[in-house]
Motif scaffolding. Structure first.
Motif, short mmCIF file in Angstrom:
data_model
loop_
_atom_site.label_atom_id
_atom_site.label_comp_id
_atom_site.label_asym_id
_atom_site.label_seq_id
_atom_site.Cartn_x
_atom_site.Cartn_y
_atom_site.Cartn_z
N ALA A 159 -28.68 42.67 -20.27
CA ALA A 159 -28.00 43.43 -19.22
C ALA A 159 -28.33 44.92 -19.27
CB ALA A 159 -26.49 43.23 -19.34
N HIS A 160 -28.58 45.44 -20.47
CA HIS A 160 -28.78 46.88 -20.59
C HIS A 160 -30.25 47.26 -20.48
CE1 HIS A 160 -24.76 48.38 -21.41
NE2 HIS A 160 -24.55 47.17 -21.86
N THR A 161 -30.47 48.41 -19.87
CA THR A 161 -31.81 48.95 -19.67
C THR A 161 -31.80 50.39 -20.15
OG1 THR A 161 -31.28 49.71 -17.43
CG2 THR A 161 -32.11 47.45 -17.65
N PHE A 184 -17.40 46.79 -16.76
CA PHE A 184 -17.99 47.10 -18.07
C PHE A 184 -18.82 48.38 -18.06
CE2 PHE A 184 -17.95 42.33 -18.14
CZ PHE A 184 -16.76 42.28 -18.81
N HIS A 185 -19.69 48.51 -17.03
CA HIS A 185 -20.66 49.58 -17.10
C HIS A 185 -20.84 50.26 -15.75
CE1 HIS A 185 -21.63 48.67 -21.18
NE2 HIS A 185 -21.77 47.41 -20.89
N GLY A 186 -21.28 51.51 -15.82
CA GLY A 186 -21.42 52.28 -14.61
C GLY A 186 -22.66 53.15 -14.60
N MET A 188 -29.10 39.30 -28.03
CA MET A 188 -28.80 40.74 -28.00
C MET A 188 -28.42 41.18 -26.59
SD MET A 188 -31.66 42.33 -30.60
CE MET A 188 -32.98 41.14 -30.33
N HIS A 189 -27.55 42.16 -26.51
CA HIS A 189 -26.99 42.64 -25.25
C HIS A 189 -27.56 44.01 -24.88
CE1 HIS A 189 -23.83 43.41 -22.26
NE2 HIS A 189 -23.47 44.51 -22.90
N ASP A 190 -28.15 44.69 -25.84
CA ASP A 190 -28.63 46.06 -25.62
C ASP A 190 -29.76 46.32 -26.60
OD1 ASP A 190 -28.80 48.69 -24.72
OD2 ASP A 190 -26.94 49.37 -25.66
N TRP A 248 -22.72 45.41 -29.64
CA TRP A 248 -22.76 45.33 -28.18
C TRP A 248 -23.69 46.42 -27.65
CZ3 TRP A 248 -21.12 41.24 -25.81
CH2 TRP A 248 -19.96 40.57 -26.17
N HIS A 249 -23.47 47.66 -28.16
CA HIS A 249 -24.11 48.81 -27.51
C HIS A 249 -24.68 49.82 -28.50
CE1 HIS A 249 -20.93 47.54 -24.52
NE2 HIS A 249 -22.08 47.25 -23.95
N GLY A 250 -25.86 50.27 -28.19
CA GLY A 250 -26.45 51.38 -28.91
C GLY A 250 -26.01 52.70 -28.31
N GLY A 274 -23.02 40.61 -13.02
CA GLY A 274 -21.74 41.28 -13.20
C GLY A 274 -21.56 42.09 -14.47
N VAL A 275 -22.62 42.72 -14.97
CA VAL A 275 -22.44 43.49 -16.21
C VAL A 275 -22.84 44.96 -16.04
CG1 VAL A 275 -22.98 43.66 -18.67
CG2 VAL A 275 -22.79 41.41 -17.60
N THR A 276 -24.05 45.21 -15.58
CA THR A 276 -24.49 46.60 -15.45
C THR A 276 -24.97 46.88 -14.01
OG1 THR A 276 -26.74 46.05 -16.16
CG2 THR A 276 -25.21 46.80 -17.86
FE LIG Z 1 -22.66 46.22 -22.31
#
Ligand SMILES: [Fe+2]
Length: 477
Positions: free
Chosen positions: A178-180, A469-471, A224-226, A291-293, A131-133
């Motif tokens: 979650a992030h790629t 959160f993300h799209g 880390m998330h990202d 959270w995010h780069g 449920g994040v990305t």
């Molecule tokens: Fe995120």
């Protein structure tokens, strides 16, 4: 810094609508499919589907999750065609969602909330909610969490196919970030999976075949998330956040209550060759929770790293953080602003320079063709001072001149991460805006070159939507 209240799901006896942000924390239990009303003019070149992912269901049987980040993954798809715009939402049929739907109660631990019958002497077994990305690759939608496993869905029907059948050469790393990142040069896709003191980077070619796996040692364990990626390097912003094993394993606290934030230790930024052909370098930098780069790129021998950082991430950690309080209809703490920071790394030197480029922002975005490349302009959601990470506008910032083009939503409106949809040499910025005053949301379509002029079109939904959160923008081929 730590805080802990009730670690298990609690009775929802709160009045959510005391906050204008209540739609973000409101479950959307129905699955919808309808043609939405359009106000204004959809640009002729904007043709495709905006996918979004985020927690869609926070409640079951009178209990609700403790944290805004915690709920069953729900994919929303807004398909824009020349003559109509169609809205759909479908929950990812994870094991958790399927079994809990049948039982009509919570059965599993999640990252902010223990299951109702949890034995506090057992460490949590965190279940995947996907449920994040969301990422669209090779006729497959991938739904990711921070945690174990990845799910696959059909990008047309949104039906869940099951756990992702990714070609990962080393099966050991299973706790995914979650992030790629996608490299525009060859359309390769890199995922990261952590294992305490290491990050495994797994890169797939454009056809989904695993191209390489590089293991990057970390100077200290960090959650880390990202991560970021230049043309030649991976960049990990190793902020001073780790999991206190005593709280998590011995005391059985929820993961979110087991985090240990140690701002006095500063950041360590790890830079690793993308092909694993040189030892990683570690750079010291000022404290900043990430959270995010935004983006990173090579500039001669230097590496430039832009990210949103928090010196005081009080919206997430410490007493009464916003992301928890909003679940109870309260504002909580969220004074520490997210700031867009530029850190310049010089090989051979451990010290760095850091410059704050913009304040009160989150959810950074650059056009995909500029990912990992030198760029001049970044897009982001803006936030009101004191309101933590809740988006209240959109902005485009010129990172060289400092020029800002922004649009502020009304006081009862909150947005989500803006997504850039390219259209030739130009582009459109898409975000969903919940309006508490009317109890409905809309998709706002901005000309990315003229944000201050306001949306060129609004696609009106028949309901509010939770905080997705993300799209991912998938243009019609
Ligand atoms: Fe995120």
């Amino acid at each position: 810094m730590t805080s802990r209240t009730d670690p298990s799901a609690h009775v929802d006896a709160v009045s959510l609508d005391s906050l204008p942000a209540w739609p973000l924390a409101t479950s959307m239990t129905a699955e919808r499919d309808y043609v939405a009303r359009v106000e204004g003019t959809i640009p002729p070149g904007l043709h495709g589907t905006l996918y979004r992912n985020g927690p869609g269901r926070f409640d079951r049987a009178g209990l609700r999750k403790n944290h805004l980040l915690d709920g069953d993954g729900m994919i929303q798809a807004i398909t824009i065609e020349p003559d109509a715009v169609r809205y759909r939402n479908r929950f990812v049929r994870t094991r958790k969602y399927t079994e809990e739907s049948l039982a009509n109660r919570f059965l599993y631990d999640t990252w902010s909330t223990r299951r109702p019958d949890a034995d506090p002497t057992d460490p949590p077994a965190i279940e995947n909610q996907a449920g994040v990305t969301v990422v669209h690759r090779n006729d497959t939608l991938y739904a990711l969490d921070d945690g174990p496993g990845i799910y696959e869905l059909d990008p047309v029907t949104l039906d869940t196919r099951g756990p992702a059948a990714l070609d990962i050469p080393d099966a050991q790393p299973t706790l995914f970030t979650a992030h790629t990142r996608i490299d525009p040069a060859d359309d390769s896709w890199t995922l990261v999976a952590g294992s305490g003191h290491h990050q495994h980077t797994i890169t797939f070619d454009r056809h989904g075949r695993a191209a390489r796996q590089v293991v990057v040692p970390l100077p200290r364990p960090a959650w880390m998330h990202d991560f970021l990626m230049t043309e030649t390097h991976f960049v990990f912003v190793c902020h001073p956040l780790s999991i206190d094993q005593m709280r998590f394993v011995d005391w059985g606290w929820a993961l979110w209550d087991s985090f240990d934030w140690r701002p006095d230790e500063g950041n360590l930024i790890v830079v690793a060759d993308r092909h694993g052909q040189a030892p990683p370098q570690v750079f010291e930098a000022p404290t900043g929770f990430m959270w995010h780069g935004m983006n990173a790129f090579d500039r001669g021998a230097e590496i430039v790293v832009d990210y949103i950082g928090y010196t005081e991430p009080d919206h997430a950690f410490g007493p009464d953080p916003q992301l928890r309080a909003v679940m109870e209809g309260r504002s909580g703490n969220g004074d520490g602003p997210g700031t867009l920071r530029r850190v310049v790394l010089t090989p051979g030197r451990s010290a760095t320079t850091e410059e704050v480029l913009y304040a009160n922002c989150e959810f950074p975005q650059v056009p995909g063709r500029l990912s990992g490349r030198p760029y001049q302009r970044g897009f982001m959601a803006t936030t009101r001072p004191g309101e933590g990470v809740l988006p209240s506008g959109v902005a485009r910032v010129d990172l060289d001149s400092g020029e800002v083009d922004k649009f502020q939503f009304d006081v009862d409106q909150y947005g989500v991460e803006p997504i850039y949809a390219p259209d030739g040499d130009a582009g459109w910025l898409l975000t969903i805006v919940n309006d508490a005053s009317i109890g409905a949301a809309h998709l706002a379509v901005f000309d990315a070159e003229h944000l201050a002029a306001g949306p060129v079109a609004r696609v009106h939904l028949e309901h509010t939507t939770p905080f997705s959160f993300h799209g991912y923008w998938s243009p019609k081929p």
